[in-house]
Design an enzyme around this catalytic site. Structure first.
Site, PDB file in Angstrom:
ATOM      1  N   HIS A 100      38.788   7.726  50.961  1.00 36.84           N
ATOM      2  CA  HIS A 100      39.150   6.757  51.992  1.00 36.84           C
ATOM      3  C   HIS A 100      37.900   6.474  52.822  1.00 36.84           C
ATOM      4  O   HIS A 100      37.007   7.310  52.922  1.00 36.84           O
ATOM      5  CB  HIS A 100      40.186   7.315  52.978  1.00 36.84           C
ATOM      6  CG  HIS A 100      41.488   7.736  52.401  1.00 36.84           C
ATOM      7  ND1 HIS A 100      41.685   8.960  51.804  1.00 36.84           N
ATOM      8  CD2 HIS A 100      42.698   7.120  52.389  1.00 36.84           C
ATOM      9  CE1 HIS A 100      42.954   9.081  51.433  1.00 36.84           C
ATOM     10  NE2 HIS A 100      43.585   7.975  51.773  1.00 36.84           N
ATOM     11  N   ASP A 103      37.271   9.124  55.373  1.00 35.53           N
ATOM     12  CA  ASP A 103      36.783  10.408  54.850  1.00 35.53           C
ATOM     13  C   ASP A 103      35.274  10.524  54.927  1.00 35.53           C
ATOM     14  O   ASP A 103      34.735  11.613  55.106  1.00 35.53           O
ATOM     15  CB  ASP A 103      37.157  10.587  53.367  1.00 35.53           C
ATOM     16  CG  ASP A 103      38.637  10.499  53.103  1.00 35.53           C
ATOM     17  OD1 ASP A 103      39.421  10.807  54.020  1.00 35.53           O
ATOM     18  OD2 ASP A 103      39.009  10.116  51.977  1.00 35.53           O
TER      19      ASP A 103
END
Length: 436
Positions: A100, A103
């Site tokens: 993501h 992240d």
């Protein structure tokens, strides 16, 4: 390079007799099953979020992991985290990874700053990938963690949140495209409702459908050749999510004319939360023509929430890969480990060992599934069970022009007295066990 995994050697295939937890017993990347190697069949990916972002917290307790890049709130720490991640990918020898936006980069003070940081990390990834690092299986956007998404993302009652989501997804799609990603995933973590008392269900579904249509349009505009995937999930965190299961997603896609544009990324844990089995969801995706990719994990069957444990059942893995192979195998998709350590597993070696075990379970399942299909161990009995439909009279009942009253008249004239035939479930279960 990072020194977090400094004392851990690359994992090799040791064979079924090895007792070394840091060697593969069953996953031999070069082993041929049919016209593909195990590596080509399985297309393993390691996820960024559980391995390098999660701090070991649960609903009742805080952080237990102490990683040197925590809290990853600066670009220097984000790069240090990336160094460790690519070291782990190299040790495991996986061909893919997933992430993501949230992240890999700290959030900026503005939306533009967040995008700038994401692009800087994409440049850093590109350098590592060019040096022999794994490819990108898929990218996605985290549109569920921040409080701005508490009432949903594309389904939010605030149009500013909708616009914020559009900008976020565009940036993530651009990065995924630039890094050669083979898919782009949308997981509607809060695309649902807590209560109908304050929810306009029709409006929210229309917003979500329009948003997804724009995502597909943008895919074609930038020339992204990968698949757009939706990941079904029934609940948690919202009481009811609009992407409840594969069948629900298919109905949504049909409503908005997207069934030929979007496929599904099916997760084992989400299937269980929906009251299904993993193989059911995969079989449904195959039957409906929207199978794309899988997230491999498992849930604790005594818990009512998404525990994201590493797989440990060869039987479940065999039945999952049976459906994958029956669907023709992966094209752009693969096997992403959306799984995390238990919060007491503190060591760097635990991250490696968990994936080694999971990859071995998948390899055992794949080998069994491939053999069952080659031997027609299940398809033979299944074909025999439906053999009556091969007759001309039976086929005519389903043909264009057949009518309910016409079939009823034939049944009455023939004085039909059907006799039940055993489904032989236990024999078939024994067959599956034999292949494991």
């Amino acid at each position: 390079m990072s020194d977090y995994f400094a004392n851990i050697a690359p994992v090799t295939y040791g064979g079924p007799n090895t007792t070394d937890p840091m060697q593969f017993r069953h996953y031999n990347p070069a082993e041929k099953l049919g016209d593909k190697t195990m590596a080509e069949h399985l297309r393993f990916a390691v996820c960024y979020w559980h391995n390098f972002v999660w701090e070991g917290n649960d609903p009742f307790g805080g952080q237990t992991f102490d990683r040197p890049w925590f809290p990853a709130d600066t670009m220097d720490l984000a790069r240090q985290k990336a160094d460790a991640a690519f070291d782990m990918f190299r040790i495991l020898g996986v061909p893919y990874f997933c992430f993501h936006d949230h992240d890999v980069r700290p959030e900026g003070g503005t939306l533009a700053e967040s995008h700038k940081r994401l692009n800087e990390m994409a440049d850093y990834f590109a350098e590592k990938m060019a040096q022999g690092g794994p490819k990108l299986l898929w990218g996605t956007a985290n549109m569920f963690s921040n409080r701005r998404y508490m009432s949903g993302a594309s389904t939010n009652p605030d149009p500013d949140v909708f616009a914020y989501c559009a900008s976020t997804v565009k940036a993530c799609m651009d990065v995924t495209h630039r890094l050669g990603g083979e898919n782009y995933v949308l997981w509607g973590g809060r695309e649902g409702y807590e209560t109908l008392l304050n929810t306009n269900l029709e409006r929210e579904l229309n917003q979500m459908g329009r948003f997804l249509s724009m995502v597909v349009d943008y895919k074609h505009k930038i020339g992204f050749k990968g698949a757009i995937l939706i990941e079904p999930k029934p609940q948690e965190p919202t009481k009811h999510q609009y992407d409840f299961d594969v069948a629900t997603v298919y109905g949504f896609l049909k409503r908005f004319g997207l069934e030929h544009e979007v496929k599904v990324n099916v997760e084992q844990g989400h299937a269980i939360l929906a009251g299904h089995s993993f193989e059911h969801e995969l079989a449904m995706a195959r039957t409906l023509g929207i199978f794309g990719s899988i997230d491999m994990n498992r849930n604790d069957y005594q818990s009512g929430w998404d525990t994201d444990q590493f797989p440990n059942s060869p039987v479940e893995a065999a039945m999952a890969y049976y459906e994958v192979l029956m669907a023709g195998g992966f094209t752009t998709g693969g096997t992403n480990f959306d799984a995390k350590l238990r919060r007491q597993s503190l060591d760097a070696s635990d991250l490696i060992a968990a994936h080694v075990g999971g990859m071995d379970i998948c390899a055992r399942g794949l080998r069994a599934a491939h053999a069952m299909i080659a031997d027609e161990a299940l398809e033979g009995p299944r074909r025999a069970r439906y053999a009556g439909w091969e007759s001309e009279a039976a086929a005519a009942m389903l043909a264009e022009g057949a009518t309910l009253d016409g079939i009823a008249a034939q049944a009455e004239a023939a004085n039909l007295r059907p006799v039940p035939v055993s489904g032989q479930q236990e024999k078939l279960e024994n067959i599956v066990s034999r292949y494991i």
